[in-house]
Design a protein around this motif. Structure first.
Motif, short mmCIF file in Angstrom:
data_model
loop_
_atom_site.label_atom_id
_atom_site.label_comp_id
_atom_site.label_asym_id
_atom_site.label_seq_id
_atom_site.Cartn_x
_atom_site.Cartn_y
_atom_site.Cartn_z
N LEU A 1 -2.19 13.56 2.09
CA LEU A 1 -2.02 14.62 0.99
C LEU A 1 -2.28 13.47 -0.47
N ARG A 2 -3.11 13.98 -1.08
CA ARG A 2 -3.54 13.33 -2.36
C ARG A 2 -3.44 14.13 -3.40
N ASN A 3 -2.59 13.22 -4.54
CA ASN A 3 -2.46 13.81 -5.86
C ASN A 3 -3.31 13.27 -6.97
N LEU B 1 -2.66 13.93 14.83
CA LEU B 1 -3.25 14.42 13.64
C LEU B 1 -2.70 13.35 12.41
N GLU B 2 -3.28 13.04 11.55
CA GLU B 2 -2.60 12.53 10.50
C GLU B 2 -3.04 13.20 9.18
N ILE B 3 -1.77 13.81 8.54
CA ILE B 3 -2.11 14.73 7.66
C ILE B 3 -1.89 13.72 6.15
N PHE C 1 -1.27 -5.38 0.62
CA PHE C 1 -1.92 -6.14 1.51
C PHE C 1 -3.26 -6.14 1.88
N ARG C 2 -3.74 -4.44 1.77
CA ARG C 2 -4.99 -4.37 1.90
C ARG C 2 -5.93 -5.02 0.77
N ASN C 3 -5.54 -4.99 -0.21
CA ASN C 3 -6.40 -5.89 -1.27
C ASN C 3 -6.04 -6.96 -1.45
N VAL D 1 0.61 8.80 -5.53
CA VAL D 1 -0.61 8.60 -5.57
C VAL D 1 -1.30 9.88 -4.28
N ASP D 2 -0.86 9.10 -3.08
CA ASP D 2 -0.84 9.87 -1.86
C ASP D 2 0.04 9.41 -0.56
N PHE D 3 -0.12 10.15 0.34
CA PHE D 3 0.47 9.66 1.35
C PHE D 3 0.14 10.56 2.90
N LYS D 4 0.63 9.64 3.65
CA LYS D 4 0.12 10.33 5.39
C LYS D 4 1.35 10.57 5.99
N LEU D 5 1.34 11.89 6.55
CA LEU D 5 2.33 12.38 7.42
C LEU D 5 1.94 12.56 8.95
N PRO E 1 6.28 2.67 1.93
CA PRO E 1 5.27 2.12 1.13
C PRO E 1 4.00 1.81 2.18
N ASP E 2 4.36 1.67 3.53
CA ASP E 2 3.01 1.55 4.42
C ASP E 2 2.17 2.67 4.33
N ASN E 3 2.74 3.85 4.31
CA ASN E 3 1.98 5.21 4.16
C ASN E 3 2.02 6.13 2.90
N CYS E 4 2.54 5.49 1.88
CA CYS E 4 2.15 6.22 0.74
C CYS E 4 1.68 5.24 -0.32
N ARG E 5 0.86 5.75 -1.21
CA ARG E 5 0.52 4.79 -2.43
C ARG E 5 1.52 5.08 -3.46
N LEU E 6 2.04 4.06 -4.02
CA LEU E 6 3.14 4.23 -5.18
C LEU E 6 2.75 3.32 -6.33
N TYR F 1 -8.08 8.08 -4.52
CA TYR F 1 -8.12 6.77 -4.38
C TYR F 1 -8.51 6.47 -2.94
N GLY F 2 -8.72 5.12 -2.75
CA GLY F 2 -9.14 4.58 -1.18
C GLY F 2 -10.10 5.40 -0.62
N SER F 3 -9.92 5.98 0.71
CA SER F 3 -11.03 6.30 1.33
C SER F 3 -11.68 7.51 0.68
N LEU F 4 -10.89 8.54 -0.02
CA LEU F 4 -11.71 9.60 -0.69
C LEU F 4 -12.75 9.09 -1.54
N1 UDP Z 1 -2.88 6.11 5.55
C1 UDP Z 1 -2.00 5.70 6.52
N2 UDP Z 1 -2.32 5.37 7.85
C2 UDP Z 1 -3.99 5.26 8.22
C3 UDP Z 1 -4.77 5.72 6.95
C4 UDP Z 1 -4.05 6.14 5.73
O1 UDP Z 1 -0.77 5.76 6.41
O2 UDP Z 1 -4.34 5.05 8.93
C5 UDP Z 1 -2.02 6.41 3.96
C6 UDP Z 1 -2.49 5.33 2.98
O3 UDP Z 1 -1.42 4.36 3.14
C7 UDP Z 1 -2.54 6.24 1.87
C8 UDP Z 1 -3.04 7.78 2.37
O4 UDP Z 1 -2.80 7.65 3.59
O5 UDP Z 1 -1.24 6.29 1.29
C9 UDP Z 1 -4.50 7.71 2.13
O6 UDP Z 1 -5.18 6.65 2.68
P1 UDP Z 1 -6.85 6.52 2.48
O7 UDP Z 1 -7.29 7.92 3.33
O8 UDP Z 1 -7.27 6.74 1.04
O9 UDP Z 1 -7.24 5.61 3.39
P2 UDP Z 1 -7.28 3.96 3.10
O10 UDP Z 1 -7.92 3.97 1.67
O11 UDP Z 1 -5.94 3.48 3.10
O12 UDP Z 1 -8.31 3.46 4.17
#
Ligand code: UDP
Length: 242
Positions: free
Chosen positions: A94-96, A90-92, A220-222, A175-179, A197-202, A99-102
């Motif tokens: 958390l968003r404060n 599972l990828e958890i 990198f994404r953008n 901003v958000d992060f994945k655990l 910074p690969d899995n947190c938005r700062l 942004y992004g996919s939300l």
């Molecule tokens: N994230 C991650 N791995 C993933 C998807 C997301 O580490 O496979 C992190 C991402 O860096 C961000 C947060 O989870 O800090 C929320 O990402 P989001 O769901 O907005 O997806 P994204 O916009 O990155 O596609």
């Protein structure tokens, strides 16, 4: 690494090797970066080292605050020793701030400060493109029981408070992060993976107006450029503070 350390698993950004102690692993951080489920790939020289060092500092901070993690010690510039865990798929997230996919999947406007942290849970499955899932689906798939899911959610909320507070001190907005979590050999739930910074938005708080300056993988994404410079700046601020 010697011949005895055999490659157990290779992910997008890390390699995991066996350790002489069977309850430990060696994690090597790679320079590779991927985004959009590996549709976009690149290599950034030095990223592995930076993420390994940033993650080490963050794990040390969390351990000090009694968060159970897999981290044991830094081995060298881009490798760490960690407890062996069985990763929960599972990828958890958390968003404060929204942004992004939300914002792609809802009508919530990008940059909206959320009244309380939002936890989104995704199934870690590349073939299915890591879909957003529900508590009920997690139960149906028998991934873990609801009591353990609650433990993970509570740990994630606690980690958010610690990290938000810490990053604020070094002028960064979390901003958000994945655990990711896993079970150790005694079935304890531990925080695994990495925090970098690969899995947190700062976002940089050292800006005059409300301009968003991302110091994370969004560079990198953008296609914003300057990824190594951004990660180095985070590493520099962390080391200056600690
Ligand atoms: N994230 C991650 N791995 C993933 C998807 C997301 O580490 O496979 C992190 C991402 O860096 C961000 C947060 O989870 O800090 C929320 O990402 P989001 O769901 O907005 O997806 P994204 O916009 O990155 O596609």
């Amino acid at each position: 690494m010697n011949n005895k350390n055999e490659l157990i698993y290779e992910g997008k950004a890390k390699k995991v090797f066996s350790h002489d102690d069977e309850d430990k692993v060696i994690i090597e951080f790679k320079d590779d970066a991927t985004a959009f489920n590996s549709l976009k790939k690149a290599k950034f020289e030095g990223k592995g080292k930076l993420n390994c060092q940033i993650s080490t500092r963050i794990f040390e901070l969390l351990i000090k605050k009694n968060i159970p993690t897999h981290f044991i010690e830094l081995k060298n510039e881009n490798t760490m020793i960690a407890k062996k865990i069985k990763v929960i798929p599972l990828e958890i997230v958390l968003r404060n701030i929204a942004y992004g996919s939300l914002c792609k999947q809802t009508t919530i406007k990008s940059g909206t400060v959320l009244a309380k942290p939002l936890i989104d849970i995704y199934l870690k499955n590349d073939e299915l493109n890591d879909p957003l899932i529900t508590k009920e689906r997690i139960e149906l798939m028998d991934i873990l029981n609801i009591e353990d899911l609650d433990i993970i959610i509570n740990l994630t909320l606690k980690i958010n408070l610690i990290l938000k507070n810490f990053f604020k001190k070094i002028k960064l907005k979390l901003v958000d992060f994945k655990l990711e979590f896993g079970y150790d050999l005694k079935n304890n739930i531990l925080l695994g993976d990495e925090i970098s910074p690969d899995n947190c938005r700062l976002w940089d708080l050292n800006q005059q107006n409300d301009t968003i300056v991302s110091l994370d993988k969004d560079r990198f994404r953008n296609d914003l450029g300057g990824l190594i410079e951004a990660y180095s700046e985070i590493n520099r601020r962390i080391n200056e503070f600690i």
